[in-house]
Scaffold this active site. Structure first.
Site, PDB file in Angstrom:
ATOM      1  N   HIS A  83     -13.198   2.500  -0.431  1.00  0.00           N
ATOM      2  CA  HIS A  83     -13.188   1.482   0.638  1.00  0.00           C
ATOM      3  C   HIS A  83     -13.726   0.130   0.158  1.00  0.00           C
ATOM      4  CE1 HIS A  83     -13.226   4.871   3.838  1.00  0.00           C
ATOM      5  NE2 HIS A  83     -12.001   4.344   3.742  1.00  0.00           N
ATOM      6  N   GLU A 124      -8.016  -5.235   4.918  1.00  0.00           N
ATOM      7  CA  GLU A 124      -7.861  -4.945   3.485  1.00  0.00           C
ATOM      8  C   GLU A 124      -6.636  -5.653   2.898  1.00  0.00           C
ATOM      9  OE1 GLU A 124      -8.443  -1.208   5.157  1.00  0.00           O
ATOM     10  OE2 GLU A 124      -9.625  -0.440   3.482  1.00  0.00           O
ATOM     11  N   ARG A 169     -10.762  14.935   6.708  1.00  0.00           N
ATOM     12  CA  ARG A 169     -11.522  15.328   5.508  1.00  0.00           C
ATOM     13  C   ARG A 169     -12.928  15.771   5.890  1.00  0.00           C
ATOM     14  NH1 ARG A 169     -10.635   9.889   2.399  1.00  0.00           N
ATOM     15  NH2 ARG A 169      -8.968   9.345   3.830  1.00  0.00           N
ATOM     16  N   ASN A 213       0.887  -1.173   0.000  1.00  0.00           N
ATOM     17  CA  ASN A 213       0.000   0.000   0.000  1.00  0.00           C
ATOM     18  C   ASN A 213       0.917   1.213   0.000  1.00  0.00           C
ATOM     19  OD1 ASN A 213      -1.870   1.988   0.433  1.00  0.00           O
ATOM     20  ND2 ASN A 213      -2.751   1.072   2.286  1.00  0.00           N
ATOM     21  N   ARG A 239      -2.569  -2.127  -3.406  1.00  0.00           N
ATOM     22  CA  ARG A 239      -3.781  -1.341  -3.198  1.00  0.00           C
ATOM     23  C   ARG A 239      -3.716  -0.129  -4.119  1.00  0.00           C
ATOM     24  NH1 ARG A 239      -6.442   0.756   2.419  1.00  0.00           N
ATOM     25  NH2 ARG A 239      -8.344   1.521   1.430  1.00  0.00           N
TER      26      ARG A 239
END
Ligand code: ADP
Length: 402
Positions: free
Chosen positions: A181, A379, A241, A9, A93
């Site tokens: 996601h 993930e 965010r 990632n 990813r």
């Protein structure tokens, strides 16, 4: 020789990695690690599943550490610490698969050029994800490189689910709701299929509440709607965010405050959300520990937006059978969970405050029309599963149920 899969990632200043062994149709995590401070003082940390840790500062006397040097350090570490292993696949990813990709992709020189065209859609992530792929292609030339997209899970949506109310040409150009996601949602749904197959066939909302946060409505295993839109800014407020914002605010900031695109980007991505509202931290634990009103307001706003979106997604699904909470906040923040789910009997969620406080797996009352569950997302494992599936191995994450 042990066959292993590496997951990567890659971000702007860090590379996270995990090593999974594939044996007898199962994935076993052997190690995970992080190279942080790329471009500055880079440190390498890794932890094996035995608990043994490695930590050192990367040598920058010849060249500032970039993604290539970081991936070479990962290769060296694997060769030294996990000798006798053979990296057969590297799963990456990748935040954006554009309008095209609804499945993981085996990377070659041609499609990496296609992925580069998605960089403007995710300028803060995609270029670094691709830098990670290019670096891994050099460091692990014999391994299959597989891109696993955060957007792919949502790619079956019809036009109306993904369009904005703009002239059609913008949708055709790619200005549409992508949703993110997806790897987390896919993982959670596979676990649900394995553990609760009847619920998994029904109407499910998954709340991925971490530093980034979104909700996804899933019907019979297919994503129907998500709170994230064109970018990973929309929907719920997040660590830093803003979440949902009237676009008029952006126009105001430009026209009246004379803010540049870069300044607005900085405000909305890095200095809004829990951090911006509280003025204290993006970390839910710190906000929960604070007695400041601004911290309480930030948590209350987070909860309020989550409740509002749950209502909206229920309407899209036409009912609800199950809600799953996951991500750092969803898995751990008991009080936030309780605040989101209480007084939701009108849609069939009867939260069991005691089960929630005891951190049980099912946190709804027995007989609640909607089952509320807490599941841990993973993930990295989803990426490793996709990569091994791409290599033709049997689905190793959980046995196929439905
Ligand atoms: P990321 O999106 O970066 O993967 P995580 O899923 O790890 O993030 O979630 C990070 C968030 O989870 C942070 O806001 C953190 O404070 C919160 N969190 C983690 N553990 C707890 C806890 N025990 N109580 C409350 N919040 C927690």
């Amino acid at each position: 020789m042990k066959d292993v899969i590496l997951t990567i990632n890659a971000g702007s200043s860090s590379v996270k990695f995990s090593v999974f062994e594939i044996a007898e149709g199962q994935l076993t995590q052997l190690a995970l690690g992080l190279i942080d401070g790329i471009g500055a003082k880079a440190t390498f940390t890794a932890k094996k599943s035995s608990g043994e840790k490695t930590e050192f500062v990367l040598d920058q006397s010849h060249h500032a550490v970039d993604h290539k040097i970081a991936l070479t350090a990962v290769l060296d570490w694997i060769e030294k610490e996990e000798s006798g292993t053979n990296v057969v696949g590297v799963g990456h990813r990748v935040v954006h698969g554009g309008p095209v990709y609804s499945e993981p992709l085996l990377i070659d020189a041609e499609n990496i050029r296609i992925l580069q065209t998605f960089e403007p859609l995710a300028p803060l992530h995609e270029p670094y994800n691709l830098a990670g792929i290019e670096a891994a292609m050099e460091a692990f030339p014999k391994a299959a490189q597989v891109a696993c997209f955060d957007t792919a899970f949502h790619r079956q949506h019809p036009y109306l689910a993904d369009t904005f109310a703009l002239p059609r040409k913008y949708y055709d150009e790619g200005v549409r709701r992508y949703g993110f996601h997806g790897l987390s949602y896919e993982y959670i749904h596979r676990i649900l299929r394995h553990e609760e197959p009847v619920l998994a066939r029904g109407k499910v909302i998954v709340a991925h509440l971490g530093n980034g946060a979104s909700l996804c409505a899933i019907n019979a295993g297919k994503s129907v709607a998500s709170t994230m839109g064109f970018t990973a800014l929309d929907g719920l407020p997040m660590g830093t965010r803003c979440g949902q914002l009237d676009p008029g605010v952006v126009l105001y900031l430009m026209a009246e405050k004379k803010m540049s695109a870069a300044e607005i980007t900085d405000l909305l991505y890095k200095n809004s959300g829990l951090k911006g509202m509280s003025g204290i931290s993006n970390d839910m634990r710190e906000l929960e520990a604070s007695s400041e009103q601004s911290a309480k307001d930030a948590i209350a706003y987070f909860v309020r937006r989550a409740r509002r979106e749950i209502g909206g997604l229920c309407a899209m699904l036409g009912g609800l059978d199950c809600i799953v909470l996951t991500g750092g906040i969803g898995e751990n923040a008991v009080n936030v969970r309780q605040a989101i789910l209480q007084d939701m009997e009108w849609i069939g969620i009867h939260v069991d405050a005691e089960a929630n406080a005891r951190r049980e797996r099912i946190i709804s009352e027995k007989g609640s029309p909607v089952v509320a569950l807490v599941l841990k997302t993973d993930e990295e494992r989803m990426i490793a599963a996709h990569t091994s599936e791409m290599l033709g191995l049997k689905e190793p994450l959980v046995p196929a149920v439905s």
